[in-house]
Every structure is written in C-alpha cells, then in structure tokens.
Design a protein around this motif. Structure first.
Motif: not given
Length: 367
Positions: A97, A140, A157-159, A162, A212-214, A216-217, A220
C-alpha cells in the motif's frame, strides 16, 4: 546557509547520487545528446507519481496511526514464531500500500524496540522484514518504484497489473513465511510496545488515506502530474511538515537514473549486453533477475524496458531480483543501514541467497 550545507553533505554521503552525477558527463561525451532529448529521457509520469505517493505515504507515517496499529498488534503474539509471522504479514501488506521503503521506516524502530524489550534475535527479524516487504511490494503497481515504472510503461490498469503480479508475489510471501518457521523458535513471551497516542493525528490519517485511491485513479487516467501538484499544494497549505520530511533528492536520483540508463541503452556495447540477457532461457525474466544482482532492480527495470515489451516477465524478474545480494533492492540497503546490527550483512546473505534461488525457480514454475 544551513540548507545548502545539508544539501552538500547529502551529496557527498549519497554514493548512488554522486555516482549518477559523475557518470552523466562521461555518457554525454560517449553519446552526444541535445538538452531537450536528455530531458525527454525522464519518464515524468513515473517521477511525479513517485512524488505524490511519497507525500501521501509520509503523511500516513506522520499521523502515527500505522505505528499505533503495530503497537496494538504485537501484544497478540505469544511466541517468537507468531511474532515473526504477524510482523511479516503486516510488513508485506503495508508495503503493497505505502511502498516497501516506507513500510521499513515504520516497522524498523518498532522491531528494534522489541529487541530491547525481549532480547529476541532482532537482526534476523530485520532481515525477514526486508524480504517480506520486497515480496509484498511486488503485488501492486504502487508497492515499489520498479512496479510503478513498469505499470506506467505497460499501459495496464491498476487491477490488471495487480492480477498479473499476484501469483508471484503471493508465492514469494508464502516461501518467506515458511522459511520464517525454520528461522524463529517457539519461545514464549509477552510484550507490549509503548506508543504515545498524544501525538497521533486522526484528521491527517483520514484525509491521506482517502487521497490514496483518488491518486491511483488519477494515474489510471494519465493525470498523474496534475494529481501530484494537487497533493503538494494541499500539504503546503495544511500540513507543511509533511513536505519537509520528504527525501526530495530521491526524485533527483530517479531522474538521473532515467537519463544515465537511457543514454547507456543507446551504446552499442550495452545493446549487445541486453541482447545476451534476452537470449537467456525466458530472457526477460531471467536476465532482469540476474542484472538486478549487479545494479539493483530499479535500474535494471529502467534499462531493460528499452529492450522488451514482455511486461509480465520483466516485472517478475526485477521482483525476484530484489532478493539475493543486498544491492538487489534499495529496501535491503535501508534495512541493513538503519538496523546498525553487527554482522548483519553476512547473516542477511545467509538467508537471502537461498530465497533468491528459490524465488527464481518459483518464477520459472509459475511462468
């Protein structure tokens, strides 16, 4: 002029930074390049992504809540082996993370405190923490700098990235956990690590965690420079101490790596070396793992991205390359340097070299 004195002191102490600076004029002489083309060698999306993640990670660390969680976790341990397993799992998750380096900066002081309180073999625990964060960070795109670079270069993409890394990263973590069962005994003890909650900042933790998620978005959607600037401005206005705690020269190191290794990749001799590495069985994987043992896994990723588009093999190879010799990963060097434990370099290789051999075979079997 205290800032200038600190800067000059850091330049003379940081061997990697000094080497990259001294190497640049020689490379420009061997491979003359226009200034604009030199600047273009830097992957600015990766550099700005690293800057944003460093700020967010530092803020989480400064909030005190990660150390609070570790202090809460440790009293649950009743044996040396259980302590090792819980710490290694926590280190791997944290590294996935907030990057492997930040995970070590958070957990090393706690681990040294454990050693002082219990008399446990803290040096061995630090070695396994370094191994665990290298494995966990491989999961990740934001776990370590080489993943961040290869994620941006691959266009996944991120996923997608991963999921591509999951079989290897989880297998490596399982290997390290199994090995920890041999390395640590079943000696019983009870421990409570003191943590001063008075300095914890819940608001800083909450906003930084939400960021963090913002962020990463934004990565993307190829908006990394703007997102990094927004993060920088936010901490400048509301929590300037986070900015002062960042190792900004690390960004200079990465910019110089891009430039120096980009110039090296254009030299005929280095192109021949890359061709020989790629000619090995499963070349992108094997070659990157072996090259990481000589120049570390981040430079290996930066260099070899010019010679292959097999992103899975290259990403797996530099992840495995983080084991073995200490130079394979910056996280190893951080752990060994900050621990200040006598004889730890020798013991590190006693454990890490077999892990490298086992990891290399695991990668071949999973490919």
């Amino acid at each position: 002029m205290p800032i200038m004195r600190r800067l000059l002191s850091r330049l003379t102490e940081d061997f990697l930074l000094l080497t990259l600076l001294l190497l640049l004029p020689l490379l420009l002489w061997l491979q003359p390049t226009a200034p604009f083309d030199v600047v273009a060698l830097v992957d600015w999306h990766t550099v700005t992504a690293l800057a944003g993640l460093m700020l967010l990670s530092r803020a989480l660390e400064d909030s005190g809540y990660l150390a609070r969680f570790a202090a809460w976790l440790l009293p649950c341990c009743h044996s040396e082996r259980m302590l090792a397993v819980l710490l290694l799992l926590f280190a791997a998750l944290l590294a996935a993370i907030v990057t492997n380096d930040v995970a070590l900066f958070i957990l090393l002081p706690i681990t040294l405190s454990i050693g002082r309180l219990t008399g446990l073999p803290v040096g061995r625990l630090i070695i396994f923490l370094a191994l665990a964060v290298n494995a966990g960070s491989g999961l990740t795109p934001v776990g370590n700098p080489q993943n961040l670079l290869l994620w941006q270069a691959s266009g996944y993409s991120f996923w997608q990235f991963t999921l591509m890394m999951a079989p290897l990263a989880l297998s490596l973590l399982l290997l390290i956990l199994l090995l920890s069962g041999v390395a640590f005994g079943s000696h019983k003890f009870s421990i409570a690590v003191p943590h001063n909650n008075n300095s914890d900042n819940g608001r800083l933790f909450g906003w930084s965690l939400a960021g963090y998620p913002l962020f990463i978005l934004a990565m993307e959607y190829q908006l990394t420079p703007y997102a990094a600037l927004a993060v920088l401005l936010a901490y400048t206005l509301f929590k300037r101490v986070v900015i002062s705690g960042i190792d900004w020269l690390l960004l200079l190191v990465f910019m110089l790596m891009f430039i120096d290794l980009g110039l090296l990749a254009q030299l005929p001799a280095m192109q021949q070396l890359a061709a020989q590495l790629m000619a090995l069985p499963n070349g992108s994987y094997t070659g990157s793992a072996l090259l990481s043992q000589l120049i570390s896994n981040v430079p290996a990723a930066i260099f070899l991205q010019h010679f292959t588009d097999d992103w899975r093999a290259l990403s797996w190879g530099v992840t495995v390359g983080g084991f073995g010799l200490a130079i394979g990963s910056l996280a190893n060097l951080i752990a060994l340097r900050l621990s200040k434990q006598p004889g730890l370099w020798r013991e590190f290789h006693y454990w890490s070299l077999p892990v490298f051999a086992g990891s290399l075979m695991l990668g071949w079997l999973l490919s």
